[in-house]
Every structure is written in structure tokens, then in C-alpha cells.
Motif scaffolding. Structure first.
Motif, PDB file in Angstrom:
ATOM      1  N   ALA A 137       0.833  -1.196   0.000  1.00 47.93           N
ATOM      2  CA  ALA A 137       0.000   0.000   0.000  1.00 47.93           C
ATOM      3  C   ALA A 137       0.874   1.254   0.000  1.00 47.93           C
ATOM      4  N   GLY A 138       0.497   2.219  -0.829  1.00 48.19           N
ATOM      5  CA  GLY A 138       1.229   3.477  -0.880  1.00 48.19           C
ATOM      6  C   GLY A 138       2.528   3.420  -1.648  1.00 48.19           C
ATOM      7  N   THR A 139       2.736   2.332  -2.394  1.00 52.21           N
ATOM      8  CA  THR A 139       4.007   2.138  -3.099  1.00 52.21           C
ATOM      9  C   THR A 139       3.759   1.609  -4.506  1.00 52.21           C
ATOM     10  N   ILE A 140       4.512   2.114  -5.465  1.00 52.81           N
ATOM     11  CA  ILE A 140       4.549   1.512  -6.801  1.00 52.81           C
ATOM     12  C   ILE A 140       5.701   0.519  -6.766  1.00 52.81           C
ATOM     13  N   GLN A 141       5.364  -0.734  -6.740  1.00 55.65           N
ATOM     14  CA  GLN A 141       6.378  -1.757  -6.457  1.00 55.65           C
ATOM     15  C   GLN A 141       6.063  -3.027  -7.224  1.00 55.65           C
ATOM     16  N   GLY A 142       7.089  -3.615  -7.798  1.00 54.10           N
ATOM     17  CA  GLY A 142       6.882  -4.865  -8.520  1.00 54.10           C
ATOM     18  C   GLY A 142       8.163  -5.357  -9.149  1.00 54.10           C
ATOM     19  N   VAL A 143       8.061  -6.487  -9.827  1.00 57.42           N
ATOM     20  CA  VAL A 143       9.169  -7.076 -10.568  1.00 57.42           C
ATOM     21  C   VAL A 143       8.710  -7.220 -12.009  1.00 57.42           C
ATOM     22  N   TYR A 144       9.458  -6.625 -12.936  1.00 57.72           N
ATOM     23  CA  TYR A 144       9.001  -6.486 -14.313  1.00 57.72           C
ATOM     24  C   TYR A 144       9.970  -7.173 -15.261  1.00 57.72           C
TER      25      TYR A 144
ATOM     26  N   ILE B 131       0.105   3.234 -13.724  1.00 53.89           N
ATOM     27  CA  ILE B 131       1.558   3.421 -13.599  1.00 53.89           C
ATOM     28  C   ILE B 131       2.272   2.081 -13.703  1.00 53.89           C
ATOM     29  N   HIS B 132       1.739   1.057 -13.044  1.00 54.65           N
ATOM     30  CA  HIS B 132       2.330  -0.284 -13.147  1.00 54.65           C
ATOM     31  C   HIS B 132       2.388  -0.730 -14.608  1.00 54.65           C
TER      32      HIS B 132
ATOM     33  N   GLY C 248       8.974   8.062 -19.642  1.00 59.48           N
ATOM     34  CA  GLY C 248       8.328   8.869 -20.667  1.00 59.48           C
ATOM     35  C   GLY C 248       6.848   9.035 -20.477  1.00 59.48           C
ATOM     36  N   ALA C 249       6.375   8.950 -19.249  1.00 59.13           N
ATOM     37  CA  ALA C 249       4.952   9.115 -18.964  1.00 59.13           C
ATOM     38  C   ALA C 249       4.683  10.563 -18.576  1.00 59.13           C
ATOM     39  N   ALA C 250       3.489  11.032 -18.843  1.00 51.36           N
ATOM     40  CA  ALA C 250       3.127  12.403 -18.488  1.00 51.36           C
ATOM     41  C   ALA C 250       3.147  12.568 -16.982  1.00 51.36           C
ATOM     42  N   SER C 251       3.640  13.718 -16.505  1.00 42.99           N
ATOM     43  CA  SER C 251       3.764  13.934 -15.066  1.00 42.99           C
ATOM     44  C   SER C 251       2.423  13.971 -14.365  1.00 42.99           C
ATOM     45  N   ASP C 252       1.356  14.289 -15.073  1.00 38.98           N
ATOM     46  CA  ASP C 252       0.064  14.347 -14.404  1.00 38.98           C
ATOM     47  C   ASP C 252      -0.474  12.965 -14.081  1.00 38.98           C
TER      48      ASP C 252
END
Length: 412
Positions: free
Chosen positions: A240-247, A289-290, A275-279
Motif C-alpha cells: 500500500a502506498g508504493t509503486i512496487q513490482g518485478v518487471y 503506472i504499473h 516517458g509518462a506524463a507527469s500528471d
């Protein structure tokens, strides 16, 4: 390998430990210079001597098991039959010359052998007995044994590891987390007990419950449950609260692990790299995001993805395999892996994870052959003479390889 004096060079350990929990614990003492005397017997081998032990001839060789070599380097091996009256008497005589005894037998075994804390204390009034028990010495489950898998379950760890609530996972045979945890914590507790024993002049028995160690490691889960009433469940790699993973990267079966807070500067840095938009970062769309991160990593060689993310201040790393860890520049700079020449050839073995500035832990010798030091220890420590040693061998109270013609029997 080196004979450099270590921080524990004035400490002697009597090692009755086996496999990881017992033998790796006493192995830490050996790395820091203690004289560790491992007690073994052909009919009751450390099970690690049976693991993947194949000599060049293709026949079993109980002195060539890689797992045994990793956790028993720097020790001396003395063959004593603890089921023999004479053998038990020898062990108590050795205990009189030692500071610490390490054991991880099932509860009651030492008592039935007449080698429990009372007997050891009588032999040495300042002895420290470190018992690495499964469940502890008291309580309704004290008599039950366990392995790493059941300790994961008993301690609560398995209930929070896995990819879904319906699929709890063991930390695996390759890790055996409970045993590894005990081998890190046990030596420090034993040394605290040794200090107390030397200051008070009284023996100390350390009951180290492996089950409790596992529960200790996930203590925050119980606080969370007590506060919210919600049971912790496995969440895979999510947090929770984290963008986290193995890609997965552009290279098949090569992966990159990434972890950043779900808002703030690190997230914006991550979005900039991919290269994603900051918004996007301002929107409550972690799934998006993932997905964007996964798509970007799949276009990159793993090392390139790691380098670009790290340069932007993002916590990221390639998932390294054993070959890559061995070649890792950072571990090389720290001197973590150390060369060892032994019966299994020239190998690099793990060192300890902390370095004392004046007396760092080092591998002083390869793991011993079964009974390699029996004659030496009985002669130098107990002052037994040749005829008496040979008599004890004939009575099957001790094991000396150069007097042994029979094949080693499997452990029972």
C-alpha cells in the motif's frame, strides 16, 4: 583462508549442532576466531553430510557435501559416540574446557543422554548452553520437532507470504528462512550469556525458540491486527502506498525490481524516465503506472533499465542470479566472498555480513573431514595417550579415520 587472530580467539565452542540452525550458528563463532569443536559420529552424521555429496568417482563421499562445507568451515571435527558411556564421559570432559555448547536436538535428547544443562553445569560451572529449540523448552508444544516449512507456518510467516490469500507459500528449501534467522541471532545471544556467566561465575542456559524468532520477525503484523481487527494476508509484491513490482525486461527471463512511493519526487522521477506524463502521478491510478512501467521495462535490456532508474534516484535493481551475485562489484569491494580450497575444489564461500574494523570475520580453514581432529583434541586437551585413545576407538566410543576400515553407516 588465513590464521589471523579473531575477536573470539579466546572462546572455545563445543558444537553439537547440525544442518543450518545449529551448524551455521556455531560457524559464525568460527569465522570470528573461536575454536569450534564439532562432535560427530559415523552412525549419527550431521544430515548435511548426506546432501549432494558426490565425489569425483561418483560414489558418496561424506566429506564432500557443499552444504556441509559452507556452514562448518573453520571447525575441528571430533568423532565421539554419544550413545556410549565412555563417549558421554569424554564429552563432559571436553565441556570442562569449553565456554559455549551449541545444540539443536529435539527436546529431551540431551536429557536422555545424560548431557543436559545440569550435567554440563556440573562439568563446567560457567558453561553456556545455547539450545536452538523448535518450540521452546516449556509449554504444550515443547516436545514437538519441526523443520523450516512448519516453522514458517507455526510462526505466522506463511500466512503473509504468497501471491494470493488462498495460496500461502513457504520461504522455500533454498532459503529456509527460520534456520537462517536463528543462525544470525543465536551467536549474539550466546555471547551475551557468556559475558553474564563470566561476571557471575554461574552457568547460563539459553533457550532460543525458533518458532518465536519467526513470529518476532513479523511482529508489526500482530500490532496491525490488534489495532484494526483485519487479518494480514499475502499480497504478492504489492505494498500500500508504493509503486512496487518485478518487471520482465527485453531479455527473456531477466527481470527488474522497482519500488517507489506512490507520490512525491521519486514517483515523478520514475515517470520522467519511462516517458509518462507527469500528471499521471497526480491521478489515483497506480494500476496505470504499473502498466506503463511494465511496458517500458519490456523495451530495455535489464542493466540499462537499472542504470537509468538508479540515475534518476529510483530504487531499482536487476534480479540477480547466483553467477551475477558472485561477480558483483559491490560485494567484491566489501570482500564478502572468500576463496576456499577444500575437497570440493576451489570455491568462493559467503563471508559474514558485518566487518569488525580490526578483526573482521574470515574463513580460516575448510570444513573438516569426519573425525579429522579426534586424536589431536583428545591428546592436547584431555592429555590422553596413544594406547588409551586406541582402546576407546576399539570400544567404538570414538572415531579416528586412520584407524577405521569399515564403511561409514548412514545416520539413523
Amino acid at each position: 583462508m588465513t590464521a589471523r587472530k579473531g575477536a573470539l580467539s579466546e572462546v572455545r565452542v563445543l558444537d553439537l549442532g547440525t544442518i543450518t540452525a545449529g551448524a551455521a550458528t556455531s560457524g559464525v563463532f568460527a569465522d570470528f576466531g573461536a575454536d569450534v569443536i564439532k562432535i560427530e559420529w559415523p552412525g549419527q552424521l550431521d544430515p548435511f553430510r548426506h546432501w549432494t555429496q558426490i565425489a569425483s568417482s561418483g560414489t558418496p563421499d561424506y566429506n564432500s557435501s557443499p552444504p556441509f562445507h559452507v556452514v562448518n568451515r573453520g571447525k575441528r571435527s571430533v568423532g565421539i559416540n554419544l550413545k556410549s558411556t565412555s563417549g558421554r564421559a569424554l564429552l563432559l570432559r571436553l565441556a570442562a574446557h569449553c565456554d559455549i555448547v551449541v545444540e539443536n536436538f529435539r527436546r529431551g535428547v540431551l536429557g536422555r543422554l545424560g548431557l543436559d544443562f545440569s550435567a554440563l553445569r556440573e562439568a563446567n560451572p560457567q558453561i553456556v548452553l545455547l539450545s536452538l529449540t523448535s518450540q521452546g523448552v516449556a509449554g504444550p508444544d515443547a516436545k514437538y520437532g519441526s523443520f523450516g516449512s512448519t516453522l514458517d507456518a507455526l510462526g505466522g510467516l506463511m500466512s503473509v507470504t504468497g501471491y494470493a490469500p488462498s495460496e500461502p507459500l513457504w520461504s522455500s528449501n533454498n532459503i529456509n528462512y527460520p534456520d537462517q534467522l536463528v543462525s544470525f541471532l543465536g551467536p549474539g545471544v550466546a555471547l551475551a550469556a557468556l559475558r553474564q556467566a563470566r561476571e557471575s561465575g554461574k552457568a547460563v542456559w539459553v533457550d532460543f525458540s525458533q518458532r518465536e524468532a519467526v513470529t518476532f520477525a513479523i511482529g508489526e503484523q500482530f500490532v496491525r491486527y490488534a489495532k484494526t481487527g483485519e487479518l494480514p494476508i499475502p499480497q504478492g509484491n504489492a505494498e500500500a502506498g508504493t509503486i512496487q513490482g518485478v518487471y520482465e525486461s527485453a531479455v527473456s527471463d531477466r527481470w527488474v525490481a522497482v519500488s517507489v512511493p506512490a507520490d512525491g519526487e521519486q514517483l515523478q522521477a520514475l515517470l520522467g524516465v519511462i516517458g509518462a506524463a507527469s500528471d499521471v502521478g497526480a491521478a489515483p491510478a497506480s494500476e496505470q503506472i504499473h502498466a506503463l512501467l511494465g511496458e517500458w521495462v519490456r523495451t530495455q535490456p535489464p542493466e540499462v533499465a537499472e542504470q537509468q532508474l538508479r540515475a534518476a534516484g529510483v530504487a531499482a535493481t536487476v534480479v540477480r542470479n547466483a553467477a551475477e551475485v558472485l561477480r558483483d562489484d559491490q560485494l567484491d569491494a566489501l570482500g564478502f566472498f572468500q576463496p576456499v580450497e577444500s575437497k570440493i575444489g576451489s570455491t568462493l564461500q559467503r563471508g559474514y555480513t558485518a566487518r569488525l574494523s580490526r578483526t573482521p570475520g574470515v574463513i580460516r580453514a575448510a570444513a573438516p573431514d569426519l573425525g579429522q581432529h579426534t586424536r589431536e583434541v583428545l591428546d592436547k586437551m584431555l592429555h590422553l595417550e596413544g594406547p588409551e585413545i586406541e582402546k576407546l576407538h576399539r570400544e567404538e566410543a570414538i572415531f579416528i579415520p586412520d584407524l577405521q576400515g569399515a564403511e561409514i553407516a548412514p545416520a539413523k
